[in-house]
Enzyme design. Sequence first.
Site, mmCIF file in Angstrom:
data_model
loop_
_atom_site.group_PDB
_atom_site.id
_atom_site.type_symbol
_atom_site.label_atom_id
_atom_site.label_comp_id
_atom_site.label_asym_id
_atom_site.label_seq_id
_atom_site.Cartn_x
_atom_site.Cartn_y
_atom_site.Cartn_z
ATOM 1 C CG ASP A 198 45.045 42.264 47.239
ATOM 2 O OD1 ASP A 198 44.884 42.401 48.571
ATOM 3 O OD2 ASP A 198 44.579 41.222 46.721
HETATM 4 N N1 URA Z 1 39.842 41.314 46.241
HETATM 5 C C1 URA Z 1 41.164 40.789 46.339
HETATM 6 O O1 URA Z 1 41.364 39.451 46.126
HETATM 7 N N2 URA Z 1 41.980 41.941 45.989
HETATM 8 C C2 URA Z 1 41.630 43.155 46.205
HETATM 9 O O2 URA Z 1 42.732 44.007 46.190
HETATM 10 C C3 URA Z 1 40.348 43.467 46.336
HETATM 11 C C4 URA Z 1 39.421 42.538 46.480
#
Ligand code: URA
Length: 240
Positions: A106
Amino acid sequence: MALKRLDKLIALNCNVSRKEARSLIKNGSVTVNGQRMLRAEELIDTESDDVSVEGYDFTLKEHIYIMLNKPQGVISATEDPNKKTVIDIIPDDLKRRSLFPCGRLDRDTTGLLVITDDGALCHKIMSPAHHVYKTYEATLSFAIDENDIAKLESGITLGDGTECLPAIVECIDINGFPGARIKIREGKYHQVKRMFVALGNNVEQLRRISIGALKLDEGLEEGECRELSDKELELIFKDE
Ligand code: URA
């Protein structure tokens, strides 16, 4: 022995198109083992042949593998009209045309991201069938207890009914804040965050620290990257 076409290798390693690679060969800018080479389709042994382009020597590799310590604020995409991507922050000496991030973190997640131009390797890392665990450290709003760990480790169901595979979870302290080290081997959308939301908790910060047995190089500041060695690549497919 790994034999590859000369024009393909020049294009990959010099960050030029196949057409540009062919014209470099045609105009006599390329030598192989000291001999001028004019045939684009010549097969080159990437392990033993010495290739030079316009007088510069190259170690020819079919693919490149980069470890990035992803900072917050950049997106895991190859291009975007408005937002900075993980490819935008790769320095020119490592940049190639067809680089892409192997999976997604993310925008606000930091840590280990592999960037490559090798689709087959990326598929192998991402597919749950290959059992490559990704380890995250999550700073949480509240400390988790044995009951939470048991739910995550037996396969938690997310708010929308999506079932997760069993995770491996440890309760940790992150700079004085409650946290968890969690290993998962799938990559559903916002998975780690949603797993903790399903427990009535909230992820305040998320950092990926390893993929398989490959650990984030703590010597890399956020935003920095470096090439992975062959040995490090193998670690991806080993258990920690
Ligand atoms: N899980 C998440 O919620 N975000 C990420 O960036 C990676 C795994």
